[in-house]
Design a protein around this motif. Structure first.
Motif, PDB file in Angstrom:
ATOM      1  N   LYS A  99       0.750  -1.070  -0.100  1.00 33.16           N
ATOM      2  CA  LYS A  99       0.010   0.200  -0.003  1.00 33.16           C
ATOM      3  C   LYS A  99       0.661   1.169   0.176  1.00 33.16           C
ATOM      4  O   LYS A  99       0.569   2.135  -0.704  1.00 33.16           O
ATOM      5  N   ALA A 100       1.899   1.030   0.849  1.00 30.14           N
ATOM      6  CA  ALA A 100       2.912   2.314   0.833  1.00 30.14           C
ATOM      7  C   ALA A 100       3.494   2.695  -0.445  1.00 30.14           C
ATOM      8  O   ALA A 100       3.810   3.750  -1.007  1.00 30.14           O
ATOM      9  N   VAL A 101       3.893   1.511  -1.403  1.00 25.63           N
ATOM     10  CA  VAL A 101       4.491   1.558  -2.430  1.00 25.63           C
ATOM     11  C   VAL A 101       3.476   2.388  -3.564  1.00 25.63           C
ATOM     12  O   VAL A 101       3.766   3.292  -4.258  1.00 25.63           O
ATOM     13  N   ILE A 102       2.258   1.830  -3.437  1.00 28.74           N
ATOM     14  CA  ILE A 102       1.220   2.599  -4.375  1.00 28.74           C
ATOM     15  C   ILE A 102       1.059   3.951  -4.044  1.00 28.74           C
ATOM     16  O   ILE A 102       0.929   4.666  -4.987  1.00 28.74           O
ATOM     17  N   ARG A 103       0.911   4.324  -2.772  1.00 32.18           N
ATOM     18  CA  ARG A 103       0.684   5.683  -2.432  1.00 32.18           C
ATOM     19  C   ARG A 103       1.859   6.633  -2.906  1.00 32.18           C
ATOM     20  O   ARG A 103       1.745   7.748  -3.361  1.00 32.18           O
ATOM     21  N   VAL A 104       3.141   6.072  -2.816  1.00 30.76           N
ATOM     22  CA  VAL A 104       4.334   6.686  -3.223  1.00 30.76           C
ATOM     23  C   VAL A 104       4.225   6.992  -4.716  1.00 30.76           C
ATOM     24  O   VAL A 104       4.560   8.051  -5.269  1.00 30.76           O
ATOM     25  N   GLU A 105       4.095   5.635  -5.454  1.00 28.65           N
ATOM     26  CA  GLU A 105       3.951   5.928  -6.830  1.00 28.65           C
ATOM     27  C   GLU A 105       2.930   6.626  -7.439  1.00 28.65           C
ATOM     28  O   GLU A 105       3.134   7.581  -8.324  1.00 28.65           O
ATOM     29  N   ARG A 106       1.887   6.629  -6.859  1.00 28.90           N
ATOM     30  CA  ARG A 106       0.680   7.685  -7.297  1.00 28.90           C
ATOM     31  C   ARG A 106       0.927   9.227  -6.987  1.00 28.90           C
ATOM     32  O   ARG A 106       0.263   9.929  -7.555  1.00 28.90           O
ATOM     33  N   GLN A 107       1.632   9.321  -5.710  1.00 29.61           N
ATOM     34  CA  GLN A 107       1.879  10.545  -5.278  1.00 29.61           C
ATOM     35  C   GLN A 107       2.804  11.384  -6.588  1.00 29.61           C
ATOM     36  O   GLN A 107       2.528  12.525  -6.964  1.00 29.61           O
ATOM     37  N   GLY A 108       3.797  10.494  -6.997  1.00 24.47           N
ATOM     38  CA  GLY A 108       4.741  10.991  -8.307  1.00 24.47           C
ATOM     39  C   GLY A 108       3.837  11.117  -9.612  1.00 24.47           C
ATOM     40  O   GLY A 108       4.112  11.774 -10.324  1.00 24.47           O
ATOM     41  N   PHE A 109       2.985   9.904 -10.100  1.00 23.92           N
ATOM     42  CA  PHE A 109       2.279   9.760 -11.021  1.00 23.92           C
ATOM     43  C   PHE A 109       0.988   9.554 -10.755  1.00 23.92           C
ATOM     44  O   PHE A 109       0.348   8.661 -10.917  1.00 23.92           O
ATOM     45  N   PRO A 110       0.284  10.774 -10.375  1.00 18.31           N
ATOM     46  CA  PRO A 110      -1.146  10.503 -10.305  1.00 18.31           C
ATOM     47  C   PRO A 110      -1.901   9.900 -11.174  1.00 18.31           C
ATOM     48  O   PRO A 110      -2.967   9.395 -11.031  1.00 18.31           O
ATOM     49  N   ASP A 111      -1.559   9.828 -12.648  1.00 18.61           N
ATOM     50  CA  ASP A 111      -2.297   9.325 -13.517  1.00 18.61           C
ATOM     51  C   ASP A 111      -1.678   7.845 -13.829  1.00 18.61           C
ATOM     52  O   ASP A 111      -2.090   7.525 -14.983  1.00 18.61           O
ATOM     53  N   LEU A 112      -1.045   7.226 -12.841  1.00 20.42           N
ATOM     54  CA  LEU A 112      -0.322   5.944 -13.081  1.00 20.42           C
ATOM     55  C   LEU A 112      -1.455   4.811 -13.835  1.00 20.42           C
ATOM     56  O   LEU A 112      -2.380   4.690 -13.291  1.00 20.42           O
ATOM     57  N   LYS A 113      -1.186   4.245 -14.871  1.00 17.10           N
ATOM     58  CA  LYS A 113      -1.455   3.322 -15.489  1.00 17.10           C
ATOM     59  C   LYS A 113      -0.886   2.005 -15.592  1.00 17.10           C
ATOM     60  O   LYS A 113       0.322   2.029 -16.152  1.00 17.10           O
ATOM     61  N   VAL A 114      -1.195   0.996 -15.394  1.00 14.76           N
ATOM     62  CA  VAL A 114      -0.601  -0.400 -15.503  1.00 14.76           C
ATOM     63  C   VAL A 114      -1.292  -1.049 -16.702  1.00 14.76           C
ATOM     64  O   VAL A 114      -2.292  -1.406 -16.729  1.00 14.76           O
ATOM     65  N   GLU A 115      -0.535  -1.607 -17.596  1.00 17.70           N
ATOM     66  CA  GLU A 115      -0.923  -2.441 -18.869  1.00 17.70           C
ATOM     67  C   GLU A 115      -0.320  -3.839 -18.618  1.00 17.70           C
ATOM     68  O   GLU A 115       0.839  -3.888 -18.591  1.00 17.70           O
ATOM     69  N   ILE A 116      -1.193  -4.605 -18.674  1.00 17.11           N
ATOM     70  CA  ILE A 116      -0.818  -6.036 -18.544  1.00 17.11           C
ATOM     71  C   ILE A 116      -0.334  -6.434 -20.043  1.00 17.11           C
ATOM     72  O   ILE A 116      -1.320  -6.497 -20.875  1.00 17.11           O
ATOM     73  N   ILE A 117       0.694  -6.611 -20.200  1.00 18.98           N
ATOM     74  CA  ILE A 117       1.398  -7.140 -21.472  1.00 18.98           C
ATOM     75  C   ILE A 117       1.176  -8.428 -21.736  1.00 18.98           C
ATOM     76  O   ILE A 117       0.392  -9.044 -22.816  1.00 18.98           O
ATOM     77  N   ARG A 118       1.426  -9.504 -20.701  1.00 14.96           N
ATOM     78  CA  ARG A 118       0.878 -10.823 -20.698  1.00 14.96           C
ATOM     79  C   ARG A 118       1.110 -11.283 -19.373  1.00 14.96           C
ATOM     80  O   ARG A 118       1.745 -10.885 -18.636  1.00 14.96           O
ATOM     81  N   ASP A 119       0.126 -12.541 -19.096  1.00 16.69           N
ATOM     82  CA  ASP A 119       0.081 -12.942 -17.894  1.00 16.69           C
ATOM     83  C   ASP A 119      -0.303 -14.332 -18.094  1.00 16.69           C
ATOM     84  O   ASP A 119      -1.048 -14.807 -19.016  1.00 16.69           O
ATOM     85  N   PHE A 120       0.014 -15.345 -17.275  1.00 18.49           N
ATOM     86  CA  PHE A 120      -0.466 -16.640 -17.599  1.00 18.49           C
ATOM     87  C   PHE A 120      -0.084 -17.397 -15.858  1.00 18.49           C
ATOM     88  O   PHE A 120       0.685 -16.986 -15.194  1.00 18.49           O
ATOM     89  N   GLU A 121      -0.637 -18.520 -15.996  1.00 14.81           N
ATOM     90  CA  GLU A 121      -0.726 -19.415 -14.634  1.00 14.81           C
ATOM     91  C   GLU A 121      -0.066 -20.480 -14.946  1.00 14.81           C
ATOM     92  O   GLU A 121       0.070 -21.254 -15.930  1.00 14.81           O
ATOM     93  N   ASP A 122       0.616 -20.941 -13.852  1.00 13.85           N
ATOM     94  CA  ASP A 122       1.296 -22.175 -14.085  1.00 13.85           C
ATOM     95  C   ASP A 122       1.228 -22.710 -12.634  1.00 13.85           C
ATOM     96  O   ASP A 122       1.905 -22.394 -11.514  1.00 13.85           O
ATOM     97  N   GLY A 123       0.235 -23.699 -12.563  1.00 12.63           N
ATOM     98  CA  GLY A 123       0.117 -24.158 -10.914  1.00 12.63           C
ATOM     99  C   GLY A 123      -0.575 -23.394 -10.078  1.00 12.63           C
ATOM    100  O   GLY A 123      -1.450 -22.387 -10.441  1.00 12.63           O
ATOM    101  N   GLU A 124       0.192 -23.024  -8.969  1.00 11.24           N
ATOM    102  CA  GLU A 124      -0.331 -22.202  -8.100  1.00 11.24           C
ATOM    103  C   GLU A 124       0.393 -20.859  -8.056  1.00 11.24           C
ATOM    104  O   GLU A 124       0.311 -19.953  -7.293  1.00 11.24           O
ATOM    105  N   PHE A 125       1.165 -20.582  -9.523  1.00 13.10           N
ATOM    106  CA  PHE A 125       1.791 -19.307  -9.712  1.00 13.10           C
ATOM    107  C   PHE A 125       1.050 -18.575 -10.631  1.00 13.10           C
ATOM    108  O   PHE A 125       0.530 -19.014 -11.813  1.00 13.10           O
ATOM    109  N   VAL A 126       1.064 -17.044 -10.696  1.00 12.97           N
ATOM    110  CA  VAL A 126       0.430 -16.153 -11.916  1.00 12.97           C
ATOM    111  C   VAL A 126       1.690 -15.535 -12.148  1.00 12.97           C
ATOM    112  O   VAL A 126       2.451 -14.823 -11.216  1.00 12.97           O
TER     113      VAL A 126
END
Length: 148
Positions: A48-75
């Motif tokens: 939560k602290a990381v999110i607050r710091v990043e959004r303080q510096g970049f209030p319009d911060l957007k995360v684009e998911i380029i690719r994601d996948f599952e492998d058993g119990e991992f994402v």
């Protein structure tokens, strides 16, 4: 709903929208961020602290998911973060520039919630764009490529 789809909410809601309360829903009580900076809380509050710091510096911060996948119990997620540097972050006064960097996340999922997190990020790219780091000298690579 797959774990991959559910876990995307950490990026889309918490990081991109600043809704840190979703972390309480999506992360286990004993969550561990194995890549927390030295001296930083390794639990949900640290994220939560990381999110607050990043959004303080970049209030319009957007995360684009380029690719994601599952492998058993991992994402596994490959993402690009982009924001306009309009607030002080990492000791750097606002530049007004659009900043972008990549990250790789691996999370372990237990009972539908994230219990562990590991990451690699382009911190050098972020710090270079902010003017906190000098780009490395890559002339040797260019010369070697020209001679190949």
């Amino acid at each position: 709903m797959s774990d991959k789809i559910k876990i995307r909410r950490i990026l889309t809601e918490a990081f991109s929208q600043g809704k840190t309360e979703v972390l309480d829903e999506l992360m286990t009580e004993d969550f561990v961020n194995h890549n927390a900076a030295p001296g930083m809380d390794t639990g949900r509050d640290g994220v939560k602290a990381v999110i607050r710091v990043e959004r303080q510096g970049f209030p319009d911060l957007k995360v684009e998911i380029i690719r994601d996948f599952e492998d058993g119990e991992f994402v596994i997620q490959h993402v690009r973060l982009t924001g306009t540097h309009t607030g002080t972050v990492f000791g750097v006064e606002p530049t007004g520039r659009t900043i972008s960097w990549n990250e790789m996340h691996i999370v372990k999922v237990r009972d539908g919630r994230v219990s562990d997190h590991w990451a690699c990020n382009d911190l050098h790219v972020l710090l270079t764009q902010l003017g906190r780091m000098t780009p490395p000298d890559t002339s040797a690579f260019r010369q070697a490529a020209a001679g190949a």
